[in-house]
Scaffold this active site. Structure first.
Site, PDB file in Angstrom:
ATOM      1  N   ARG A 202       0.840  -1.208   0.000  1.00 10.16           N
ATOM      2  CA  ARG A 202       0.000   0.000   0.000  1.00 10.16           C
ATOM      3  C   ARG A 202       0.863   1.241   0.000  1.00 10.16           C
ATOM      4  O   ARG A 202       1.820   1.335   0.757  1.00 10.16           O
ATOM      5  CB  ARG A 202      -0.907   0.012   1.232  1.00 10.16           C
ATOM      6  CG  ARG A 202      -1.811  -1.207   1.272  1.00 10.16           C
ATOM      7  CD  ARG A 202      -2.856  -1.149   2.354  1.00 10.16           C
ATOM      8  NE  ARG A 202      -3.625  -2.388   2.356  1.00 10.16           N
ATOM      9  CZ  ARG A 202      -4.653  -2.628   3.157  1.00 10.16           C
ATOM     10  NH1 ARG A 202      -5.053  -1.700   4.018  1.00 10.16           N
ATOM     11  NH2 ARG A 202      -5.299  -3.787   3.097  1.00 10.16           N
ATOM     12  N   ARG A 217       1.746   1.648  10.468  1.00 13.01           N
ATOM     13  CA  ARG A 217       1.369   1.941   9.081  1.00 13.01           C
ATOM     14  C   ARG A 217       2.600   1.738   8.211  1.00 13.01           C
ATOM     15  O   ARG A 217       3.573   2.494   8.318  1.00 13.01           O
ATOM     16  CB  ARG A 217       0.870   3.380   8.944  1.00 13.01           C
ATOM     17  CG  ARG A 217       0.211   3.646   7.586  1.00 13.01           C
ATOM     18  CD  ARG A 217      -0.368   5.063   7.529  1.00 13.01           C
ATOM     19  NE  ARG A 217      -1.307   5.321   8.612  1.00 13.01           N
ATOM     20  CZ  ARG A 217      -2.554   4.895   8.667  1.00 13.01           C
ATOM     21  NH1 ARG A 217      -3.040   4.198   7.658  1.00 13.01           N
ATOM     22  NH2 ARG A 217      -3.322   5.172   9.685  1.00 13.01           N
ATOM     23  N   GLU A 289      -7.069  -0.271  14.800  1.00 17.20           N
ATOM     24  CA  GLU A 289      -7.766  -1.251  13.984  1.00 17.20           C
ATOM     25  C   GLU A 289      -6.843  -2.405  13.620  1.00 17.20           C
ATOM     26  O   GLU A 289      -5.750  -2.201  13.114  1.00 17.20           O
ATOM     27  CB  GLU A 289      -8.283  -0.592  12.698  1.00 17.20           C
ATOM     28  CG  GLU A 289      -9.111  -1.533  11.846  1.00 17.20           C
ATOM     29  CD  GLU A 289      -9.398  -0.951  10.463  1.00 17.20           C
ATOM     30  OE1 GLU A 289      -9.578   0.284  10.370  1.00 17.20           O
ATOM     31  OE2 GLU A 289      -9.423  -1.726   9.494  1.00 17.20           O
ATOM     32  N   SER A 292     -11.052  -6.036   9.815  1.00 21.49           N
ATOM     33  CA  SER A 292     -12.273  -5.472   9.264  1.00 21.49           C
ATOM     34  C   SER A 292     -13.025  -6.589   8.561  1.00 21.49           C
ATOM     35  O   SER A 292     -12.407  -7.383   7.864  1.00 21.49           O
ATOM     36  CB  SER A 292     -11.883  -4.381   8.263  1.00 21.49           C
ATOM     37  OG  SER A 292     -12.980  -3.616   7.901  1.00 21.49           O
ATOM     38  N   ARG A 343       0.194  -5.172  12.729  1.00 19.68           N
ATOM     39  CA  ARG A 343      -0.594  -4.661  13.845  1.00 19.68           C
ATOM     40  C   ARG A 343      -0.751  -5.728  14.911  1.00 19.68           C
ATOM     41  O   ARG A 343      -0.838  -5.427  16.106  1.00 19.68           O
ATOM     42  CB  ARG A 343      -1.942  -4.163  13.344  1.00 19.68           C
ATOM     43  CG  ARG A 343      -1.739  -2.989  12.415  1.00 19.68           C
ATOM     44  CD  ARG A 343      -2.752  -1.932  12.521  1.00 19.68           C
ATOM     45  NE  ARG A 343      -2.447  -0.828  11.624  1.00 19.68           N
ATOM     46  CZ  ARG A 343      -3.344   0.021  11.159  1.00 19.68           C
ATOM     47  NH1 ARG A 343      -4.622  -0.110  11.502  1.00 19.68           N
ATOM     48  NH2 ARG A 343      -2.970   1.005  10.352  1.00 19.68           N
TER      49      ARG A 343
END
Lengths: 380, 523
Positions: A202, A217, A289, A292, A343
């Site tokens: 990403r 991140r 987070e 999801s 994460r």
């Protein structure tokens, strides 16, 4: 003009025919352009929304469930970056030289921990009837778009390959969604349940701030993703199944987390409903987070062209001896993060740190680390 | 004057690497196009096309990473400033030019030694001239400090001005000359170990053979057919989603890949290697410093749009980059890393049946060993690496041979290269599954990795400083511990059973939850 005509009559008809043909060609061109324009505009329309989804922005997201509670520390807590440095688990500095910021090397026990997380997660999800996969990480950009992402927008999250129509995937959802594209599956084959392991890339364009320190991140990471294709009537049920699996996985690891029903402003175009899992990260002193789970209903399948043929008993044959085949329906697709490694590493390191500087490894992972029970500071 | 670092002209049949001509970017120095870890189809260049003239190369430059120096009008050749410089020992090359020439010939490299020597001489002379002029200018400056007649002063001012102009021109020429020398010299391949056979693929020497081909008493299948029957991979869906030579692994193949990676990492860690995972996107300059050419024609390297970044073809690259531009303590050596990463290769130019299925793919998982060591020890660590590979592949029950690759097959960075070719009964031939190279100081001179020998400090000088030993370049080595797709080919084809199942080698079973075989699924 097929009948017998006077020459003058014939000539008039030829003229009329020619005019009609010209007018038709122009109109047909206009029709094509109009269809294209309609298609482009209509494809911007987001998916419908589940009636229970709260309306509003991030603050409006509803708490579905909370598991566990923040651990009470009786010693000063370190964040994952400091733990990583002291235990020689990652190197961001060398990676910044070799690749750029937000890249990293994992070292020593962190490597074994990543492998254990992936291995254990795959094993657990396979037990629930999911087919394990590894996927291509380079895909055609059209597939990326059909899944609801925008490879070439400004601030895109997608890396593109030079001199080609290919991109790097940001999630295994994309190559897995593509497996059955442009095809009709038998209803008896549904649900199709996949658990896919891949690296994800990403650009994180536009992301900035302290919340992007360290592993929180990054541009490249390992992820285990669940993906389901099912009949339309069953997607709500499978959405519940997916979030339940996530809840089981994260509880097993001893994490404290909350599950949110995301509000309409946070859904993104493809999702009919989205549950986010935010885990407590004591070093960052907030919830972050880690997962999801989205029900995309028919948004992706209409673009990917994935249908199923309901298996109804054939009606009585018609006069010509043909049986009537049931009309195809569009499948529903769902996706959910089983494990996003960086994460997860933040959570494990920060939550299970000990006063002596070591980090305990959650019990379920120990068989997958060769029995290693903790990461200890190395004598220097 | 054209940059001529042409192909070392390997034949089309040999699936090996060769250096390729500089094409679009003059600052992308010629190196072999692909790492030694995998056999790759050669670009059929029986007569390598001449590289375009230098000035044309400049025009073709589009890479943003190249810092183009302002073109000097005095020269008929526009020299583009290299983005980085390898620390080449020009004096050593000059003093050993016969040996260097023989080596270039044996490797069939088209590095232009004569040109390098000429440029070096020119540079030395130019340097002397520059220093002479500087000396004169200082004289003039000194003279001007004293008391002078106005006409005398005026003359000196004129002289000073002329000297300054001449000096500026010469200094610009010197910079351009240095750049040109650098570019030419970086084409010179690494030296060669004296025991390496001279010639092409046929000249490679058999070091060792382990095991023998298994005798089958039933018709055997190739890995593609086995994979189809056991539902282990999907090439068709991947062709739609990504293109040819991409694939999904499914079911037990996923667990087998994880088991292979896990087991390999564990085994190599036992031998003192530090485990790593690495970035798979790196700056293209790092790719070049390791001896690859990201932007050549038929490059093996995928580039990222609108950036100076590339995808790695092997973890050798990001691992080599860890210590770049640094000095390590001698006591830290050897540094031994075992790195797991995904690898991406364009396989441009590869064609033919040898590329079916998993044998040649664009993306794969690989465990790579990398060593940085003192110069005197690299031969020893090369032996250690090949021994580790031999142990790993024997443990899995594979039949394979180890080859000492001939000079024509080495590729620019390798001083010596051992390839392991394993028996693949479905393909009915040996296929390369691994490669171990000793790159001596070729990569480290480009990556800038040195070590400081830990000598006891000499007696302090008058100023109280201790004398530090001069730094030396480390030697680097790399070796494939496990390249997954070809390992899968070997395991599936060698351990297939008559009933269609495939036996899992014992060492891998603990890493697959005890699974002993892959069975056909009832349908």
């Amino acid at each position: 003009m097929k009948g017998k005509l006077e020459p003058a009559e014939r000539q008039k008809l030829i003229e009329e025919g020619k005019n009609l043909k010209e007018a038709l060609t122009t109109l047909e061109e206009d029709l094509v352009k109009l269809r294209d324009e309609l298609q482009i505009e209509a494809q911007c329309i987001p998916n419908l929304t589940h009636p229970d989804v709260p309306i509003g922005w991030e603050d409006s997201s509803k708490l579905r469930n909370m598991v566990g509670s923040p651990r009470k520390f009786d010693f000063p807590v370190k964040d994952h970056l400091q733990l990583g440095k002291e235990l020689d688990l990652f190197d961001f500095d060398a990676a910044a030289e070799v690749s750029g910021s937000k890249f990293y090397y994992l070292k020593n026990e962190a490597v074994m921990l990543e492998m254990a997380l992936v291995n254990w997660t795959l094993t657990e999800v396979m037990k629930r009837g999911f087919t394990p996969l590894t996927t291509p990480e380079i895909v055609r950009s059209s597939v990326v778009e059909k899944c609801g992402f925008q490879p070439r927008g400004e601030n895109t999250q997608v890396y593109s390959i030079e001199d080609s129509d290919q991109c790097l995937i940001g999630t295994a959802e994309i190559p897995v969604g593509g497996i059955h594209m442009d095809s009709i599956v038998a209803e008896s084959a549904l649900p199709l349940k996949y658990v896919a392991f891949s690296h994800c890339f990403r650009t994180e364009a536009g992301a900035a701030g302290t919340a992007t320190r360290g592993l929180y991140r990054v541009h490249q990471f390992s992820k285990v993703e669940m993906f389901i294709l099912c009949r339309q009537e069953e997607s709500d049920m499978y959405h519940e199944e997916l979030i339940k699996i996530e809840e089981d996985l994260f509880s097993s690891l001893g994490l404290h987390f909350k599950i949110l029903d995301m509000a309409t402003g946070d859904l993104g175009a493809p999702a009919y409903r989205k549950f986010d899992v935010e885990a407590w990260m004591p070093g960052l002193e907030r919830y972050g987070e880690i997962s999801s789970a989205s029900n995309c209903t028919d948004y992706q399948s209409r673009r990917l062209g994935i249908r199923y043929r309901p298996s109804e008993s054939p009606s009585t044959t018609s006069k010509k001896g043909k049986t009537n085949v049931a009309a195809t329906k569009i499948v529903h697709t769902l996706n959910a993060t089983a494990c996003a490694v960086p994460r997860m590493l933040v959570c494990l390191l920060e939550n299970f740190q000990q006063e002596d500087g070591s980090v305990s490894i959650p019990h379920p992972l120990r068989p997958f680390t060769g029995g290693v029970e903790a990461i200890y500071p190395k004598s220097r | 004057m054209a940059l001529q670092c042409r192909l070392s002209g390997a034949t089309f049949q040999s699936l090996k690497l060769a250096t390729i001509p500089i094409s679009s970017s003059s600052s992308r120095f010629i190196f072999r196009t692909l790492p030694k870890t995998l056999n790759l189809a050669l670009f059929s260049r029986h007569s390598a096309p001449k590289a375009p003239p230098f000035s044309v190369l400049i025009r073709n430059l589009s890479a943003p990473a190249v810092a183009a120096a302002p073109a000097a009008e005095t020269s008929d050749i526009k020299v583009v400033k290299p983005q980085w410089n390898a620390a080449i020992d020009f004096k050593w090359i000059r003093d050993n030019k016969e040996a260097v020439a023989v080596n270039i010939k044996n490797r069939n490299s088209n590095a232009n030694l004569e040109l390098v020597l000429q440029l070096y001489d020119k540079m030395l002379n130019l340097q002397k001239e520059v220093e002479r002029l500087r000396g004169e200018r200082n004289n003039v400056a000194n003279k001007m400090k004293g008391k002078l007649e106005p006409s005398e002063r005026q003359k000196l001012i004129e002289e000073g001005k002329n000297l300054k102009e001449a000096l500026t021109t010469l200094e610009e020429d010197l910079v351009k000359l240095r750049d040109e020398l650098q570019i030419e010299a970086q084409c010179i391949p690494n030296l060669t170990h004296p025991d390496v056979p001279i010639g092409w693929e046929d000249s490679s020497k058999l070091r060792n053979m382990v095991g023998s081909p298994r005798k089958f008493d039933f018709p055997i299948k190739d890995h593609l057919q086995i994979g189809k029957e056991l539902d282990l991979f999907d090439f068709d869906a991947a062709a739609e989603v990504s293109g040819s030579k991409f694939y999904y692994l499914k079911n037990e193949a996923v667990m087998l890949e994880m088991a292979l990676v896990n087991w390999t990492l564990t085994e190599v860690m036992k031998r003192g290697f530090t485990p790593l995972t690495t970035p798979e996107i790196v700056r293209s300059s790092v790719v070049e410093k390791c001896g690859f050419q990201p932007r050549g024609e038929n490059t093996q390297v995928y580039s990222i749009e609108d950036s100076d970044q590339c995808l790695i073809g092997t973890a050798e690259i990001p691992v080599g980059g860890i210590h770049m531009d640094s000095i390590v303590a001698e006591s830290a050596l050897p540094l031994k890393y075992v790195a797991f990463s995904h690898c991406f290769r364009t396989e441009a130019g590869a064609a033919g049946t040898a590329t079916r299925g998993l044998y040649r793919v664009h993306q794969f998982s690989k465990v790579e060993m990398f060593i940085l060591c003192r110069q005197e020890e690299s031969d020893m660590y090369h032996e250690e690496l090949i021994k580790i590979e031999e142990d790993l592949f024997s443990s899995l029950g594979l039949h394979f041979k180890i080859l000492d690759m001939a000079t024509g097959d080495l590729g620019a960075p390798a001083y010596r290269k051992f390839d392991v070719e394993a028996w693949m009964p479905g393909l009915e031939r040996y296929g390369e599954i691994s490669s171990a190279s000793n790159c001596t100081d070729y990569q480290s001179r480009r990556l800038g990795i040195r070590y400081r020998p830990s000598e006891s400090p000499s007696t302090t000088s008058k100023k109280g400083k201790t004398n530090l030993a001069a730094t030396k370049f480390v030697h680097t080595l790399n070796a494939t511990a496990c390249a997954i797709p070809r390992m899968l080919v070997c395991l599936l084809e060698n351990f297939q059973q008559e009933d269609g199942s495939v036996i899992i080698p014992h060492p891998l079973r603990p890493f697959m939850g005890g699974v002993e075989a892959i069975y056909p699924k009832s349908r």
